[in-house]
Design an enzyme around this catalytic site. Structure first.
Site, short mmCIF file in Angstrom:
data_model
loop_
_atom_site.label_atom_id
_atom_site.label_comp_id
_atom_site.label_asym_id
_atom_site.label_seq_id
_atom_site.Cartn_x
_atom_site.Cartn_y
_atom_site.Cartn_z
N ASP A 147 0.87 -1.17 0.00
CA ASP A 147 0.00 0.00 0.00
C ASP A 147 0.91 1.23 0.00
OD1 ASP A 147 -2.26 1.57 0.01
OD2 ASP A 147 -3.25 0.45 1.60
N GLU A 172 -16.77 10.58 4.68
CA GLU A 172 -16.74 9.13 4.87
C GLU A 172 -15.80 8.56 3.83
OE1 GLU A 172 -20.03 5.61 5.11
OE2 GLU A 172 -20.11 6.89 3.33
#
Length: 692
Positions: free
Chosen positions: A242, A449
């Site tokens: 990542d 979000e």
């Protein structure tokens, strides 16, 4: 002819030949996501970082589909495969043109870092919207379909998919760079790993991406436990970190002390490609004796092998003639609309829907998400050539009067900076009072979000603090409800929301993509019956949830839930009534009849759940099959589903899968077989006992 140019040889042979012509320094440079060109072999620069979660992302114009969690609510592997095929088609067409213009920038390649097959174990996780929900079986089936759609079935990969984030990764976002996710072997094998295994073994996914967090003490991008799993499964692609996760080894996890040590640890454990810049230290690590020539060569070969599989060193591929004209074409947008229609979940309906337009002259459309493009997008999105907001969709389809108020800011206490708090509430009440029916569009968007670093407000680094609407929207809902007018609440969000209102109808539409407004109008006005099902449990109260940092499955998801369920996994209403009958089982084949006994043509999703009785069985039951079916009113169809052997398996405390016992109960219906689903739908699932 040089071996690496010989298309008759295997990708492995060609990659080895080319890599062995490179210097050690050149090999090391190829292990970074923005790999430089090597002129003497005509190797162009290549940026490995591209996104294709629900459309080609961050690379300009592309067809925008509903966010992944919305795509999951379709419970439709065939349509999801078509979506992924369109994404890869547009990615290829864009890549062809970008390459012709020598644009090798980020997001413009063929290595799409999708899908996200993490388990959405906690509704507060901001990135749960990127997943296919909380169930490992559903996630596996959808993940395999999506991966196969991206990669195609030709000799050359259409695009390269990526299974992320491996593994045991689902928040909290705020501490992901130093967090240690602790999961026992049973939860690992039963919940967190099955989707990754399915993508590796069934879909032959070309790459796997690690996560930021540690897993039981090991950083996931250098986890011997996880890398061994990939080896056991026969993984034949490359592993990518990542982004900037390897830097966390020494800065946050403290498992190393220097950048060269972190680079060496990741490389030697099996991380081939660094999204980030820590692999700039590979030659320092080499000089310090932490890695050797073969460590670098091995990973470089894997990466070049992926390029070979993508046809980057071929004279030509079957995808070279894909025209840019196909990007965001009408046919692709029609599929986006179909997905949006199939992804909207009808949670409540007292009979007000579909709206009878012969009895309505004025519709009030209210709410911060009513005319919001962000409410259509979700995160990791591209740019649509046209957006149809909820307001616009209703305006386009309704012949009467449509009046509008924003009602409130998404989360701030006022819309206008110089206004007083709640500066749009009065207008919302006025609009409601002058309307025959109100469509109240509330919820969230990816600014509040989503992923840590992408969101920009007082919320928890992208995660939600609770399951409620932001306070300013709660005030808006309360004010509109007090007018006494009929209210349909439409929630756009990538996760569970409790609107805390006794409205006439409730539609959860996720982030439905560029055609979301048209899809909503088609459902509101009865052109299409809603047919989606929840891929996650909607809980009532976040204070009753386990601690966010607890990765145990106890009292999490429908398989282990003990209480607190507002709307169950697998639940969703239609405008009709679909009944199941005549269930039969033989040799792992389940057959049943499905009849539309209502007054609307509709689609619905038949679901199979299995319950075992051994001590290692999940407390409730597990999804083991599903099939979307289209039925005209009065129509009956016979459907058949094959149970996989894994449906009968349990996982013990040592992580060992096995069949225990010889008696199982199989349930079939259009929902879960739980009491709440029966109460909400008015229907009881069929059941049949299976004895070995």
């Amino acid at each position: 002819m040089d071996k690496y140019k010989n298309e008759q040889l295997s990708a492995q042979e060609r990659a080895e030949d080319l890599v062995d012509r490179l210097t050690l320094e050149e090999q090391a440079q190829q292990l970074k996501y923005d790999s430089p060109k090597i002129e003497r072999f005509d190797i162009p620069a290549y940026n490995w970082w591209s996104e294709g979660l629900h459309g080609v992302a961050r690379a300009g114009t592309a067809t925008m589909f509903p966010q992944s969690i919305g795509l999951a609510s379709m419970f439709d592997t065939e349509l999801l495969h078509e979506v992924a095929d369109i994404i890869s088609t547009e990615a290829r067409a864009k890549y062809n043109e970008y390459s012709a213009h020598d644009d090798r920038d980020i997001y413009k390649g063929l290595t799409l870092w999708s899908p996200n097959v993490n388990i959405f174990r906690d509704p507060r996780w901001g990135r749960g919207q990127e997943t296919f929900g909380e169930d490992p079986y559903l996630t596996s089936r959808l993940g395999v379909a999506f991966t196969k759609g991206l990669q195609g079935n030709s000799d050359v990969l259409k695009t390269a998919a990526c299974a992320k984030h491996f593994a045991v990764h689902s928040g909290p976002e705020a501490v992901r760079h130093e967090f240690d996710a602790k999961a026992n072997l049973k939860d690992m094998e039963e919940t967190y790993l099955p989707a990754f295994k399915a993508l590796v073994q069934e879909a032959k996914v070309e790459s796997v991406m690690g996560a930021y967090n540690r897993v039981n003490g090991e950083p996931s991008c250098a986890s011997k436990f996880l890398m061994k799993k990939l080896e056991e499964w026969g993984f034949d692609g490359h592993f990518v970190s990542d982004c900037w996760a390897i830097r966390d080894f020494h800065l946050n996890h403290k498992v190393t002390t220097t950048a060269p040590e972190s680079a060496a640890m990741a490389l030697k454990t099996g991380c081939d490609l660094n999204c980030g810049n820590t692999y700039l230290n590979l030659l320092l690590a080499y000089q310090e004796g932490l890695i050797n020539d073969e460590d670098i060569r091995k990973s470089c070969v894997k990466l070049v092998r992926t390029k070979m599989r993508l046809g980057m060193f071929n004279e030509s591929t079957e995808f070279d003639d894909l025209s840019y004209d196909i990007v965001a074409c009408d046919a692709h947008k029609a599929v986006s609309l179909k997905c949006a229609e199939r992804s909207m979940v009808l949670l409540k309906n007292n009979g007000i829907l579909p709206l009878d337009t012969s009895k309505i002259s004025t519709i009030g459309v209210i709410g911060p998400n009513a005319d919001s493009r962000a409410a259509l997008e979700g995160n990791y999105c591209g740019t649509a050539d046209r957006y149809i907001t909820f307001l616009e969709g209703i305006q386009d389809d309704f012949n009467g009067k449509v009046i509008y108020s924003q009602g409130s800011h998404l989360y701030k206490d006022r819309v206008m900076n110089l206004g007083l708090p709640d500066d749009r509430i009065a207008e919302a009440q006025i609009i409601a009072e002058h309307s025959d029916v109100v469509i109240l569009c509330v919820g969230l968007d990816a600014t509040i979000e989503g992923e840590e670093g992408d969101t920009g407000n007082e919320f928890s680094s992208g995660d939600k603090n609770d399951l409620r609407l932001p306070e300013t929207q709660r005030k808006l809902v309360d004010a509109v409800m007090k007018t006494g007018k009929p209210v349909v609440i439409v929630t756009a969000a990538g996760s569970a929301i409790n609107v805390e209102a006794d409205c006439d109808a409730l539609l959860h539409v996720w982030y439905p993509g560029q055609c979301g407004g048209k899809a909503l109008a088609n459902i509101l006005f009865g052109k299409v019956s809603p047919s989606a099902k929840l891929p996650v449990t909607f809980y009532e109260d976040s204070s009753l949830l386990p601690d966010f940092c607890d990765y145990s499955m106890k009292n999490r998801t429908y398989r282990y839930a003990e209480n607190n369920t507002l709307y169950p996994f697998g639940y969703g209403l239609t405008y009709s009534q679909v009944e199941c009958s005549d269930i039969a089982y033989a040799d792992k084949m389940v057959s049943l009849n499905v009849t539309n006994t209502g007054n609307f043509d509709t689609e619905d999703v038949v679901q199979l759940y299995i319950k075992g009785y051994s001590e290692n069985a999940v407390p409730n039951y597990s999804l083991c099959g599903f099939k979307r079916v289209s039925l005209k009113k009065g129509e009956t169809k016979k459907i058949e589903l094959i149970l996989d052997d894994s449906a009968f398996e349990v996982v013990d405390e040592n992580g060992i899968k096995k069949v225990e016992g010889n008696k199982f109960m199989l349930f079939a219906g259009t929902s879960q077989p739980d009491e709440l689903s029966e109460k909400l739908t008015g229907q009881k699932c069929l059941s049949i006992e299976i004895n070995f």
